[in-house]
Design an enzyme around this catalytic site. Structure first.
Site, PDB file in Angstrom:
ATOM      1  N   GLU A 267       0.926  -1.083   0.106  1.00 46.99           N
ATOM      2  CA  GLU A 267       0.231   0.090   0.011  1.00 46.99           C
ATOM      3  C   GLU A 267       0.824   1.222  -0.089  1.00 46.99           C
ATOM      4  O   GLU A 267       0.811   2.098   1.109  1.00 46.99           O
ATOM      5  CB  GLU A 267      -1.056  -0.074   1.068  1.00 46.99           C
ATOM      6  CG  GLU A 267      -1.658  -1.213   1.468  1.00 46.99           C
ATOM      7  CD  GLU A 267      -2.793  -1.095   2.511  1.00 46.99           C
ATOM      8  OE1 GLU A 267      -2.126  -0.575   3.612  1.00 46.99           O
ATOM      9  OE2 GLU A 267      -3.803  -1.971   2.392  1.00 46.99           O
ATOM     10  N   ARG A 270       3.285   7.713  -0.432  1.00 48.26           N
ATOM     11  CA  ARG A 270       4.378   8.607  -0.283  1.00 48.26           C
ATOM     12  C   ARG A 270       5.205   8.289  -1.645  1.00 48.26           C
ATOM     13  O   ARG A 270       5.706   9.263  -2.256  1.00 48.26           O
ATOM     14  CB  ARG A 270       5.348   8.439   0.670  1.00 48.26           C
ATOM     15  CG  ARG A 270       6.097   9.615   0.910  1.00 48.26           C
ATOM     16  CD  ARG A 270       7.151   9.284   2.097  1.00 48.26           C
ATOM     17  NE  ARG A 270       6.406   9.028   3.351  1.00 48.26           N
ATOM     18  CZ  ARG A 270       6.148  10.077   4.119  1.00 48.26           C
ATOM     19  NH1 ARG A 270       6.131  11.226   4.033  1.00 48.26           N
ATOM     20  NH2 ARG A 270       5.223   9.611   5.387  1.00 48.26           N
ATOM     21  N   ARG A 306       3.768  19.399   7.248  1.00 45.28           N
ATOM     22  CA  ARG A 306       4.383  18.486   7.964  1.00 45.28           C
ATOM     23  C   ARG A 306       5.680  18.939   8.431  1.00 45.28           C
ATOM     24  O   ARG A 306       6.183  18.390   9.428  1.00 45.28           O
ATOM     25  CB  ARG A 306       5.277  17.600   6.506  1.00 45.28           C
ATOM     26  CG  ARG A 306       3.939  16.633   5.768  1.00 45.28           C
ATOM     27  CD  ARG A 306       4.514  15.875   4.491  1.00 45.28           C
ATOM     28  NE  ARG A 306       5.202  14.706   5.240  1.00 45.28           N
ATOM     29  CZ  ARG A 306       6.236  14.422   5.397  1.00 45.28           C
ATOM     30  NH1 ARG A 306       7.225  15.362   4.886  1.00 45.28           N
ATOM     31  NH2 ARG A 306       6.870  13.555   6.061  1.00 45.28           N
ATOM     32  N   CYS A 336      -0.500  32.957  11.907  1.00 46.27           N
ATOM     33  CA  CYS A 336      -0.159  33.575  13.033  1.00 46.27           C
ATOM     34  C   CYS A 336       0.191  32.784  14.065  1.00 46.27           C
ATOM     35  O   CYS A 336      -0.404  32.731  15.228  1.00 46.27           O
ATOM     36  CB  CYS A 336      -1.671  34.415  13.194  1.00 46.27           C
ATOM     37  SG  CYS A 336      -1.061  35.714  14.101  1.00 46.27           S
ATOM     38  N   GLU A 337       1.258  32.243  14.144  1.00 46.74           N
ATOM     39  CA  GLU A 337       1.910  31.286  15.033  1.00 46.74           C
ATOM     40  C   GLU A 337       3.420  31.344  14.762  1.00 46.74           C
ATOM     41  O   GLU A 337       3.923  31.021  13.498  1.00 46.74           O
ATOM     42  CB  GLU A 337       1.309  29.721  14.961  1.00 46.74           C
ATOM     43  CG  GLU A 337      -0.056  29.617  15.249  1.00 46.74           C
ATOM     44  CD  GLU A 337      -0.192  28.174  15.878  1.00 46.74           C
ATOM     45  OE1 GLU A 337       0.474  27.323  16.312  1.00 46.74           O
ATOM     46  OE2 GLU A 337      -1.638  28.020  15.621  1.00 46.74           O
TER      47      GLU A 337
HETATM   48  N1  LLP Z   1      -1.530   1.799   4.402  1.00 49.57           N
HETATM   49  C1  LLP Z   1      -2.207   2.002   5.852  1.00 49.57           C
HETATM   50  C2  LLP Z   1      -2.985   1.525   6.385  1.00 49.57           C
HETATM   51  C3  LLP Z   1      -1.749   3.564   6.222  1.00 49.57           C
HETATM   52  O1  LLP Z   1      -2.186   3.854   7.380  1.00 49.57           O
HETATM   53  C4  LLP Z   1      -0.652   4.062   5.266  1.00 49.57           C
HETATM   54  C5  LLP Z   1      -0.443   5.656   6.034  1.00 49.57           C
HETATM   55  C6  LLP Z   1      -0.122   3.781   4.231  1.00 49.57           C
HETATM   56  C7  LLP Z   1      -0.561   2.537   3.698  1.00 49.57           C
HETATM   57  C8  LLP Z   1       0.811   4.632   3.168  1.00 49.57           C
HETATM   58  O2  LLP Z   1       1.831   4.749   3.757  1.00 49.57           O
HETATM   59  P1  LLP Z   1       2.965   5.428   2.816  1.00 49.57           P
HETATM   60  O3  LLP Z   1       3.329   4.458   1.736  1.00 49.57           O
HETATM   61  O4  LLP Z   1       2.534   6.637   2.296  1.00 49.57           O
HETATM   62  O5  LLP Z   1       4.204   5.839   3.923  1.00 49.57           O
HETATM   63  N2  LLP Z   1       1.096  12.391   7.506  1.00 49.57           N
HETATM   64  C9  LLP Z   1       2.326  11.623   7.545  1.00 49.57           C
HETATM   65  C10 LLP Z   1       1.973  10.181   7.051  1.00 49.57           C
HETATM   66  C11 LLP Z   1       0.903   9.293   7.418  1.00 49.57           C
HETATM   67  C12 LLP Z   1       0.463   8.116   7.047  1.00 49.57           C
HETATM   68  C13 LLP Z   1      -0.565   7.511   7.462  1.00 49.57           C
HETATM   69  N3  LLP Z   1      -0.800   6.104   6.821  1.00 49.57           N
HETATM   70  C14 LLP Z   1       3.581  12.145   6.775  1.00 49.57           C
HETATM   71  O6  LLP Z   1       3.147  13.277   6.540  1.00 49.57           O
HETATM   72  O7  LLP Z   1       4.616  11.582   6.663  1.00 49.57           O
END
Ligand code: LLP
Length: 415
Positions: A267, A270, A306, A336-337
């Site tokens: 899955e 990013r 981020r 404003c922070e």
């Molecule tokens: N599968 C599940 C169940 C997840 O919860 C996530 C990400 C992914 C796949 C995908 O993960 P990736 O391949 O994108 O690393 N906001 C944070 C990232 C939070 C990700 C949440 N879940 C950031 O900006 O680094």
């Protein structure tokens, strides 16, 4: 992305002219980068063995989803909104997996009504599901007892994590499913995000497979996402070929012992969309203190949280002056922070960018993932437009919000 005569070009068009045409700030996605990242992933995890469920929480713009749909991606959805969007875009329900967490039963009912498979992350929910949908197929999310990720907020396995059924409770999952005549057709796990040490992924994979062998009716095992991208100038790309080979080899061995060929799922979010996106903004102010020169721009953590939320590093360039002599500056937003500084605190707090002047275009790079999808309307500011660029062509794939969009739900305005 390329540089010519001191200007940054995205999809063959200068960042300055994109801002002039579409207004500032602006999210820009390069189609070629998105497609080549997905294809790279698919080459390393080929479709006859692996389903690639794009994690649409990273970026759910339907125009981007539709490109991935055409490329053969499946979807990791986290909410009914995700599920609806993926179906609208044209994903077959069976190519979507709904993995909520702390979901309301209605969200699960919604997925079931659309024939979208659901993946459950707690024994309570499995019991509730079994009562409501006895005799059906379902998969469960397992917490393998370990996690990894770029920040403590981003580790989703181990005893401190809210996600999944802990691996020492899996016998209870089997009992509940027997009681309701459920077929446990899949085991899922996602240990975290922004994982650079692939050893952690392999270690988690072994733990997950060790749990999976106790479930006799499996059709798939899903190892989640987490594949990191280079954010810093000094970071290297993950060796995806090697990781793909190792993961597939292990999975084949597992299937041999299990006695049947199962489908492997991953899955990534990013990895696919992160490097395809840039946030462009305009320099609106320059302020000096005894210790720093602040370059103020017309966006903030409302549009890219981020750096503020995780202390994440993003490359920042002056897209109008790529070749100019560099100055050491802090790049600050218009929220404003005092924490609204893209260059953060500590040793990374200063960046060297081409001598900035008011009106220059600043590009914050690798912001395709968890950029606009995490944005807010804090300080009553509109969300920026999104555009898709390729070979000097531009398509606006989300218009900029206006004041009407911001206030539409307030009864004061008739909402
Ligand atoms: N599968 C599940 C169940 C997840 O919860 C996530 C990400 C992914 C796949 C995908 O993960 P990736 O391949 O994108 O690393 N906001 C944070 C990232 C939070 C990700 C949440 N879940 C950031 O900006 O680094």
């Amino acid at each position: 992305m390329e540089v010519s005569e001191g200007l940054l070009y995205l999809g063959g068009i200068s960042a300055d002219s994109l801002l002039e045409r579409f207004g500032s700030p602006l999210y820009v996605y390069e189609e070629d980068v998105l497609i080549s990242r997905f294809r790279k992933m698919r080459n390393c995890f080929p479709p006859d063995e692996v389903d690639i469920h794009y994690a649409m929480k990273a970026n759910y713009n339907p125009s981007l989803l539709s490109l991935l749909c055409r490329e053969g991606a499946c979807i990791d959805a986290v909410s009914s909104g995700d599920v609806r969007m993926a179906l609208e875009v044209g994903f077959d329900p069976h190519r979507i997996l709904f993995t909520g967490n702390n979901s309301r039963l209605e969200e699960i009912e919604f997925s079931m009504s659309k024939k979208v498979p659901v993946n459950l992350g707690s024994l309570e929910l499995l019991e509730l599901y079994g009562n409501r949908f006895p005799g059906t197929s379902v998969s469960i999310r397992v917490n393998p007892g370990m996690g990894a990720g770029h920040h403590s907020h981003c580790i989703t396995g181990g005893p401190d994590s809210k996600f999944g059924i802990y691996r020492d409770r899996l016998a209870d999952a089997l009992k509940i499913s027997e009681k309701h005549g459920l077929k446990l057709s899949g085991i899922h796990s996602h240990i975290g995000t922004g994982i650079r040490k692939t050893e952690a992924m392999i270690e988690a994979m072994d733990l997950i497979l060790d749990s999976a062998k106790h479930f006799p009716e499996l059709e798939f095992v899903d190892f989640g996402g987490g594949f990191d991208i280079p954010y810093r100038e000094s970071d290297e790309e993950l060796d995806l070929e090697e990781l793909g080979q190792r993961m597939r080899q292990r999975f084949r061995e597992f299937c041999k012992n299990y006695g049947r060929d199962l489908k492997m799922k991953i899955e990534p979010g990013r990895y696919i969309i992160g490097p395809a996106g840039a946030l462009l903004a305009t320099v609106t102010n320059i302020t000096e203190t005894p210790s720093k020169k602040f370059v103020g721009i017309d966006t903030g953590f409302n549009h890219l949280i981020r750096p503020m939320m995780y202390g994440s590093y993003h490359r920042i360039v002056n897209a109008s002056k790529m070749d100019a002599p560099k100055e050491s500056v802090a790049v600050a937003g218009n929220i404003c922070e005092s924490g609204d500084v893209f260059t953060g605190k500590g040793p990374d707090a200063i960046r060297k960018i081409g001598g900035p002047k008011i009106g220059d275009c600043i590009a914050i790079l690798d912001t395709g993932a968890y950029g606009l999808s995490m944005a807010s309307q804090y300080n009553l500011r509109e969300l920026p437009a999104e555009i898709l660029v390729k070979n000097k062509n531009v398509e606006m794939i989300r218009r900029r919000q206006d004041f009407g969009d911001l206030v539409v739900n307030f009864n004061w305005f008739g909402g």
